[in-house]
Design a protein around this motif. Structure first.
Motif, PDB file in Angstrom:
ATOM      1  N   THR A   1     -38.223  73.405  76.003  1.00 38.45           N
ATOM      2  CA  THR A   1     -38.566  74.737  76.503  1.00 38.45           C
ATOM      3  C   THR A   1     -37.729  75.068  77.733  1.00 38.45           C
ATOM      4  O   THR A   1     -37.204  76.174  77.880  1.00 38.45           O
ATOM      5  CB  THR A   1     -40.062  74.791  76.875  1.00 38.45           C
ATOM      6  OG1 THR A   1     -40.794  74.215  75.817  1.00 38.45           O
ATOM      7  CG2 THR A   1     -40.505  76.204  77.118  1.00 38.45           C
ATOM      8  N   ASP A   2     -37.594  74.090  78.626  1.00 37.95           N
ATOM      9  CA  ASP A   2     -36.814  74.328  79.830  1.00 37.95           C
ATOM     10  C   ASP A   2     -35.346  74.537  79.499  1.00 37.95           C
ATOM     11  O   ASP A   2     -34.682  75.394  80.068  1.00 37.95           O
ATOM     12  CB  ASP A   2     -36.969  73.142  80.792  1.00 37.95           C
ATOM     13  CG  ASP A   2     -38.353  73.134  81.433  1.00 37.95           C
ATOM     14  OD1 ASP A   2     -38.924  74.233  81.568  1.00 37.95           O
ATOM     15  OD2 ASP A   2     -38.840  72.049  81.771  1.00 37.95           O
TER      16      ASP A   2
ATOM     17  N   ILE B   1     -31.056  80.798  77.931  1.00 38.90           N
ATOM     18  CA  ILE B   1     -31.304  82.242  77.796  1.00 38.90           C
ATOM     19  C   ILE B   1     -31.051  82.940  79.137  1.00 38.90           C
ATOM     20  O   ILE B   1     -30.393  83.970  79.205  1.00 38.90           O
ATOM     21  CB  ILE B   1     -32.744  82.496  77.302  1.00 38.90           C
ATOM     22  CG1 ILE B   1     -32.898  81.961  75.873  1.00 38.90           C
ATOM     23  CG2 ILE B   1     -33.066  83.981  77.323  1.00 38.90           C
ATOM     24  CD1 ILE B   1     -34.314  82.033  75.337  1.00 38.90           C
TER      25      ILE B   1
ATOM     26  N   VAL C   1     -37.486  77.217  86.142  1.00 37.24           N
ATOM     27  CA  VAL C   1     -37.230  76.380  84.982  1.00 37.24           C
ATOM     28  C   VAL C   1     -37.350  74.920  85.400  1.00 37.24           C
ATOM     29  O   VAL C   1     -36.941  74.554  86.503  1.00 37.24           O
ATOM     30  CB  VAL C   1     -35.828  76.721  84.385  1.00 37.24           C
ATOM     31  CG1 VAL C   1     -34.759  76.798  85.460  1.00 37.24           C
ATOM     32  CG2 VAL C   1     -35.410  75.748  83.323  1.00 37.24           C
ATOM     33  N   GLY C   2     -37.989  74.132  84.553  1.00 37.81           N
ATOM     34  CA  GLY C   2     -38.167  72.719  84.860  1.00 37.81           C
ATOM     35  C   GLY C   2     -36.839  71.995  84.868  1.00 37.81           C
ATOM     36  O   GLY C   2     -35.864  72.433  84.259  1.00 37.81           O
TER      37      GLY C   2
END
Lengths: 316, 66, 1081
Positions: free
Chosen positions: A241-242, A248, A234-235
């Motif tokens: 989005t990250d 999640i 993950v960024g």
């Protein structure tokens, strides 16, 4: 409540002075109203710093991870379930613990209290039976505790400790007929677009401070996936989005383990209802596997057993 | 519908679904060329992280089969 | 080599080549209707006309038959060419206005309506048909007549014998003028016959060159000599030209090989019964009456209907299907097969359940049966589920005939219900559950070998040597030994291997050759140097995917140092070339884009090893099965997909590392737990194959349940055989016998177990490499039917004891009653105990033998005398044993009266209670497992809900556990009679020897590995691994963290995915590698 504080102080003093435990973990009054903080004491003389009231919403189990020696700890329903999970996950052994069980009537949501007084600055919150007396500059209001309970406490069905060495009082009556998953069902019924919109809005404020992770007793990995760089799951920015990926995945890591103690939501500095992620998985664990985390010390969690002859057909 | 075509990331178990995909070929079943297959030793290898990673990298759907 | 200009581009071709093929090779499309690459061009359709400039002037030539020459200039699509072609199309279209291919051309060249007078033909006289007919060697047709009357015909338009009806003409006809109907009507004097696919039970056709079925091994096409036109005419051989590697040789002859062998195993299988002789079933007349084997193909996704459930007459989805059981089994009148085929009940239930799965629950499935025989492991549960959950109807009735419905395709069955009512029911389809039989050919083979057969034509064997024929050194397994299902066949196969292995144990390893050892290059620290090989696979990939384009694309990818495309990457010469290329270019990672790694990965890995690379430095991507074959109509997208797949593979390859395969030496001793027939047989079998065995029995004596048994269903006395077996075990110097010993603890794993035993004489630890669990089961002690309360009520083992002792009281038994399914097939024990029906009938017969006047009743639910045990059932009925069926909800009532026992049961035919006064009541009590949880935990093997151990695979792995090095046999697996127990024991020993014989096992390098620094000790991996590979480290700085034993790890990656802390990685399928592939998608 007050008498529980006294009793905790007595027990902690006794345990420490008798050498039955090396440390005692409990709550101490915070410097700001409603913000009790965890405290670890080693000296019986400091036992009087311990308190118990409706503001003990942090999860003390967080401090048990891989502790050495004998430990005394206070535990209400959800905290005791996390202790069970900790034992099952080899983070602590039952023999190390002296658990002081507390029947719990729920913690109050500090944000709800503030909202109830129009977000005015609070100077003091005094608990009197079922009510809170809230004082600030130029006002004094009385609020019913049940009106400002943390949302997880309002639907809690395990208020009494499931594991303890000593109980502070008679068990409280467990709530029945509460609808634990009303909000989850509401989200489930949304169309994919609406769902997407809902969750996008929910996490829009997230600043990626990871307070929710840090407050959670389940998050004890030496290296968290968010900090890993090979591969990078993950960024690190707060690109939506990250951020979504983080929330999640955090929820997935809690699947079948979360006791819905509410600590994550309590500590979120921007007030994101992060429990919406974990609760869906709690619901699935209950519906698919009849599993609620931390209820029994002799049962492997739903998601870490494998049996070739599992009774669930979809697994075989 | 417009002519939008989804991009599908597919994880197939070496022992079953990957073999089935091979057999689909042997049988010359025709299907749309929209997915890219990643062979895994078992669907148990699939972490939710892979699914999210695929979605992050622009997949419109992820298919895990095993 | 000739160089010329094609549409302005310089191209090359060989001398003697025509323009058209050179153009096609260079990607230039020229329309043609009369060209076929295997036929000499004729220039008939004129469509391929192109413009030729010879340096001085331009002219038009037909490109299909104009040879190329140096320096010429060809234009294939100039305005003048198009104009000329337009006229040709217009004229063709005028002649044949309704031919689709011409209409398409018309649209392309702008001819909406021909200006000429329209005809109504559909033949353009291209001559492809006549040329191909000549080529295949028939020359049955030619262009006859002149001018306007010219047509394709046989001489004088007569049907001719010369026409083979091979269909070659129809296959090349561009307009559809000739199809098989035309051949049938106009040309051939023979009947047009499609070649029936054997695999699809004739429901589908196949070609004369064919691969029998998709998974066939070898997966190489074969030429059917009886159908191939070359073997009829001597012509054709088109396939020889089409084959890129010249693999076809029509002159090959059959060879006779003589092999010198020490043992022979017969596994010739069975022949499905042909129900044509049941004339009242209409099988050969009505398409909607099919056999169960044909129905299997209908249900199969690779079958003629692609798994779509339809009936044959009109391809309508059926709403009602009936299965008729015992077609060709248990029948003397119509087929002379009195035996039970053992498998049909179960497969009918399976077919009905799957049919309902395919068609939805509103499909009505009815199975007409006599006795439902679901005696296999978990079969009874399956039967219950089919009946109660899926709603399959089970009707106990033997249907006499199937009547076609007047005026429709439906079928009418008339049958009697259990209540005796006549019912008429209409079905869309009827499936005949055909039995198993031994073909005359196999019977002939048996005669040649001098092998005795049984009455039913199966190989005759004894219960104590179930896979040995009467000829020493010849063994048998599978359906030839007796009708049976897959697990039992697999068991017997292993058992026959064990017997052959024992016979030949001295010769073991005498014909082996050592492989050359090639030193592996250490690539650590090297920058990745990837070689990418893209395969054409002949035309399989190359005709769809632009292989050269993919190759060139691969060159642009990071770390790729070398690229190549191969016609066949797997051919020996390419492999040798690859080895050289790897060495010459210092490549350290190899990617092959070709077919499927499932079949070809080991081959390429071997090439890597030969080139001095670790076999794991290899990645394969599938651009055939999963690309060119499935996207043949979208070549561009298929090429894109191939590029993506190669890019993903390269991304992964850059991250792969050399992997080591752990070596493990296997302790050469075996332990067998349980001293019954199974345990002793397993021990003896292992010993006879040359291995030391420790045989552990908890009681003080050998023999187990067999000590109680009187005789087998074949009439062999158990006592004598058992004594002989016990003696052989006791006198066997390789068997270390431990009587009265319990297992206290087990440590270790495959290859090196340490088992602690305790007995009266003390404690002891035994080291062994493999373990066979043969702990057996025991008899259920009934609580029903007055058992234990009245001495006249006995279990069947107790009755056997009386038989063994020749109890004189048996002579006075006037009336004996047997009650079946005591404790079996009940809600609390929902399995069939398999042996009881045969056992009771055999006991009933023995009572009749002792006292022929005795009345003997058998009260049963279904008689399950499977296989040739059915003969015993027939014999019992012939001797006057009376069989009365009862239902689960109407069990017999037993009471004691001074005159004797009173047994009351409802007779299903009379519909009334009958009372039997009996002197003796024998209860067929269930076989119950010991449920030994401790043992299960010691060896980490699973148990099912009934308490029987769970084998590795219900069908294919019945004698082993999924835990390596632990094997299973006998009653601990499931109830079974002596012959099956012996076979199972030998099978377990055979599976164990597979490990022992290797002395060392090297395990796959694709295993999981933990990084203890990341481990949070949560224990999920330890808990979930089905193979018990992860465990906690017990000492050192990482105490309490998890570690994985590579020997036990199967490389599934379950632990990796479940590890929240990211502490586990799967070598070969690393997290970073999979992520790299995802990133490149």
């Amino acid at each position: 409540m007050l008498e529980y504080t006294k009793k905790i102080q007595e027990i902690a003093g006794r345990l420490l002075s008798e050498g039955k435990v090396e440390v005692f973990i409990g709550y101490a009054k915070g410097t700001v109203p409603m913000m009790n903080h965890p405290v670890v004491i080693r000296d019986s003389a400091k036992a009087e710093t311990l308190v118990w009231d409706s503001h003990c919403g942090l999860n003390l189990c967080n401090y048990l991870t891989k502790m050495k020696g004998k430990i005394g700890i206070v535990a209400n329903g959800c905290n005791s379930r996390n202790i069970v999970t900790h034992i099952l996950e080899n983070q602590i052994t039952r023999e190390q613990l002296y658990i002081v069980g507390i029947p719990c009537e729920g913690m109050v949501d500090h944000r709800a209290v503030k909202r109830a007084v129009g977000n005015r600055e609070l100077e003091e919150v005094i608990e009197e039976g079922d009510t809170l007396v809230v004082k600030g500059r130029g006002f004094r209001e009385i609020i019913k505790k049940t009106d400002v309970l943390q949302r997880n406490c309002a639907v809690c069905t395990h208020r009494n400790p499931v594991i303890y060495d000593e109980m502070l009082g008679p068990p409280v009556e467990e709530q029945t007929g509460v609808d634990q998953f009303k909000d989850v069902r509401m989200i489930e019924e949304m169309t994919p677009e609406k769902k997407w919109g809902f969750f996008t809005r929910t996490i829009a404020k997230c600043i990626r401070c990871y307070a929710c992770r840090n407050a959670c007793p389940l998050c004890y990995c030496p290296t968290c996936f968010v900090d890993e760089s090979r591969p990078q799951w993950v960024g690190k920015s707060n690109d939506p989005t990250d951020t979504m990926t983080f929330h999640i995945l955090r929820a997935y890591h809690c699947a079948g383990r979360c006791t819905d103690c509410g600590a994550c939501e309590r500590v979120c500095p921007v007030g994101i209802p992060v429990r919406q992620f974990t609760k869906k998985l709690n619901k699935d664990a209950l519906e698919f596997f009849s599993w609620e985390a931390g209820l029994a010390i002799d049962q492997r969690p739903a998601l870490d057993t494998y049996k070739p002859n599992d009774y669930n057909e979809f697994i075989r | 519908m417009n002519d939008w075509q989804p991009k599908i990331t597919t994880f197939l178990c070496h022992w079953c679904s990957y073999g089935a995909a091979d057999l689909a070929g042997v049988s010359r079943f025709q299907y749309p060329p929209n997915f890219r297959i990643i062979r895994v030793p078992c669907s148990g290898r699939i972490s939710p992280k892979f699914i999210l990673a695929a979605l992050r990298h622009g997949a419109d759907a992820v298919w895990v089969s095993g | 080599m000739i160089t010329f200009k094609l549409n302005g581009k310089t191209v090359q071709g060989d001398g003697g080549e025509y323009i058209l093929p050179v153009a096609q090779r260079n990607g230039v499309e020229i329309p043609t209707l009369c060209h076929h690459k295997v036929l000499e061009p004729a220039g008939m359709c004129r469509l391929c006309t192109v413009e030729l400039f010879d340096g001085r002037r331009s002219r038009f030539v037909t490109s299909c038959n104009y040879p190329i020459w140096e320096g010429m200039e060809v234009k294939t699509d100039s305005a003048r060419v198009r104009q000329g072609r337009k006229l040709i199309v217009e004229m063709l279209l005028a002649r044949c206005p309704d031919v689709p291919v011409l209409k398409r051309l018309g649209t392309e060249y702008g001819v909406e309506e021909p200006r000429f007078k329209k005809g109504d033909d559909d033949c353009i006289l291209c001559g492809l048909c006549t040329r191909i007919c000549e080529r295949v060697g028939a020359s049955a047709i030619s262009l006859t007549g002149r001018g306007l009357e010219m047509e394709v015909s046989t001489p004088f338009g007569e049907k001719t014998d010369v026409c083979l009806a091979c269909g070659a003409c129809a296959s090349v006809c561009p307009t559809g003028h000739i199809n098989m109907d035309v051949v049938r009507e106009k040309h051939a004097a023979h009947e047009v016959e499609l070649i029936a696919s054997e695999y699809d039970m004739g429901l589908k056709g196949r070609k004369p060159i064919y691969i029998p079925y998709a998974q066939a091994i070898p997966n190489t096409p074969a030429i059917d000599r009886s159908k191939c036109v070359h073997f009829k005419t001597g012509g054709c051989k088109i396939c020889e030209e089409a084959c890129g590697v010249k693999a076809i040789d029509h002159t090959q002859q059959d060879e006779i090989l003589e092999l010198n062998v020490g043992a022979v195993v017969l596994a010739p299988g069975f022949k499905p019964f042909d129900p044509s002789k049941y004339v009242t079933y209409q099988y050969s007349k009505h398409p909607n009456v099919m056999t169960s084997m044909e129905f299997e193909r209908i249900l199969s996704a690779s079958g003629p209907t692609m798994g779509h459930l339809v009936r044959m007459s009109d391809h309508k989805e059926p709403k009602k299907i009936a299965w008729l059981q015992c077609v060709g089994s248990r029948d003397m009148n119509r087929c002379d097969h009195p035996y039970c085929s053992s498998v049909c009940c179960m497969y009918a239930i399976k077919e009905a359940s799957i049919a309902k799965e395919h068609a939805g629950s509103d499909l009505d499935c009815a199975i007409f049966f006599m006795d439902m025989r679901t005696h296999g492991k978990d079969f009874e549960r399956y039967y219950d589920a089919a009946r109660e959950k899926h709603g399959v109807r089970f009707i106990r009735s033997r249907v006499h005939s199937i009547e076609p419905n007047a005026g429709g395709d439906d079928l009418v069955l008339r049958y009697a219900t259990e209540k005796g009512e006549q019912v008429e029911e209409t079905f869309d389809m009827v499936v005949l559950s055909i039995g198993l039989e031994i073909s005359e050919e196999i019977k002939g083979l048996a005669e040649k070998l001098g092998i005795n057969l049984t009455e039913g034509g199966f190989c005759n064997t004894s219960s104590f040597t179930p896979v040995a024929t009467n000829k020493e050194g010849i063994y048998v397994c599978g359906a030839f030994q007796g009708p049976k299902d897959i697990p039992q066949s697999v068991i017997e196969a292993s058992s026959a291997a064990a017997e052959a292995g024992a016979l030949l144990s001295e010769a073991r390893n005498t014909l082996t050759r050592a492989k050359e050892d090639i030193k592996e290059r250490d690539i650590r620290g090297e920058r990745p140097r990837i070689g990418v090989f893209v395969c054409h696979c002949g035309i399989n990939i190359g005709s769809i995917v632009d292989v050269k384009g993919v190759r060139d694309y691969a060159k642009t990818l990071p770390y790729v140092e070398y690229v190549a495309d191969n016609l066949y990457s797997c051919s020996q010469d390419t492999q040798d070339a690859m080895t050289q290329v790897i060495k010459a270019n210092d490549l350290n990672r190899i990617v092959v884009a070709a077919c499927t790694p499932k079949t070809h990965e080991p081959l390429f890995q071997e090439t890597l090893v030969n080139a001095g690379l670790n076999r794991y430095l290899f990645e394969m991507t599938n651009i055939r099965n999963q690309d060119s074959w499935v996207h043949k109509d979208e070549p561009e997208k298929a090429t894109e997909k191939a590029k993506d797949l190669v890019r993903m593979a390269v991304a992964k390859a850059a991250l792969i590392e050399s992997l080591q395969e752990a070596q493990l030496s296997v302790n050469q001793k075996a332990m067998v737990i349980g001293g019954g027939i199974s345990g002793m047989t397993a021990a003896r079998s292992l010993s006879r194959q040359g291995y030391q065995v420790c045989l552990v029995e908890r009681s003080g004596e050998l023999g187990g349940q067999a000590l109680n048994l009187f005789q087998t269903w074949k009439g062999e006395k158990v006592g004598a055989e058992l004594d002989a077996l016990i003696r052989s075990v006791k006198s066997d110097s390789r068997i270390d016998l431990r009587l009265g010993s319990e297992i206290e603890n087990v440590e270790g794993f495959v290859g090196s177990f340490k088992t602690s035993l305790s007995s009266k004489s003390g404690k002891d630890t035994v080291e062994h490499g493999v373990t066979v669990i043969a702990t057996g089961a025991s008899e259920y002690k009934p609580t029903e039917y007055l058992y234990g309360k009245d001495p006249r009520v006995v279990t069947h083992l107790e009755l056997d004891r009386k038989f063994k002792d020749d109890d004189p009281a048996l002579k006075d038994v006037k009336t004996a009653v047997f009650i079946q399914c005591v404790g079996s097939r009940e809600p609390e024990r929902p399995y069939c105990s398999r042996v009881c029906c045969t056992h009771s009938i055999e006991s009933a017969l023995h009572i009749k033998e002792i006292n022929p006047d005795a009345s003997v009743y058998v009260l049963y639910r279904d008689i399950r005398t499977y296989g040739e045990r059915e003969y015993l059932y027939r014999k019992a009925r012939a001797k006057g044993v009376i069989f009365v069926r009862f239902a689960l909800d109407k069990k017999p009532c037993v009471s004691a009266t001074p005159e004797g026992l009173s047994v009351v049961v409802e007779d299903h035919i009379l519909g009334r209670d009958i009372a039997i006064r009996a002197d003796m009541l024998a209860l067929a009590s269930a076989i119950v497992p010991y449920k030994d949880e401790k043992l299960a935990q010691f060896f980490k093997v699973p148990m099912n809900e009934d308490g029987f151990f769970v084998e590795a695979h219900a069908k294919l792995g019945p004698s082993e556990f999924s835990t390596d090095g632990v094997f299973l046999c006998g009653l601990a697996h499931y109830p079974k009679p002596i012959d099956e127990s012996v076979a199972h024991a030998q099978a377990a020993s055979s599976r164990a020897v597979r490990l022992l014989a290797r002395k060392n096992i090297s395990v796959s390098g694709t295993v999981a590995q933990t990084n203890p620094l990341y481990c949070s000790s949560c224990g999920i991996c330890v808990s979930i691994c089905p193979y018990s590979a992860p465990h906690f480290i017990e000492k050192g700085p990482f105490t309490g963290r998890a570690e994985i034993n590579p020997v036990l790890c199967k490389g599934c990656g379950l632990c990796v995915a479940s590890c929240r802390s990211g502490a586990i990685n799967l070598k070969g399928f690393g997290t970073d590698q999979i992520m790299a592939m995802i990133n490149e998608m």
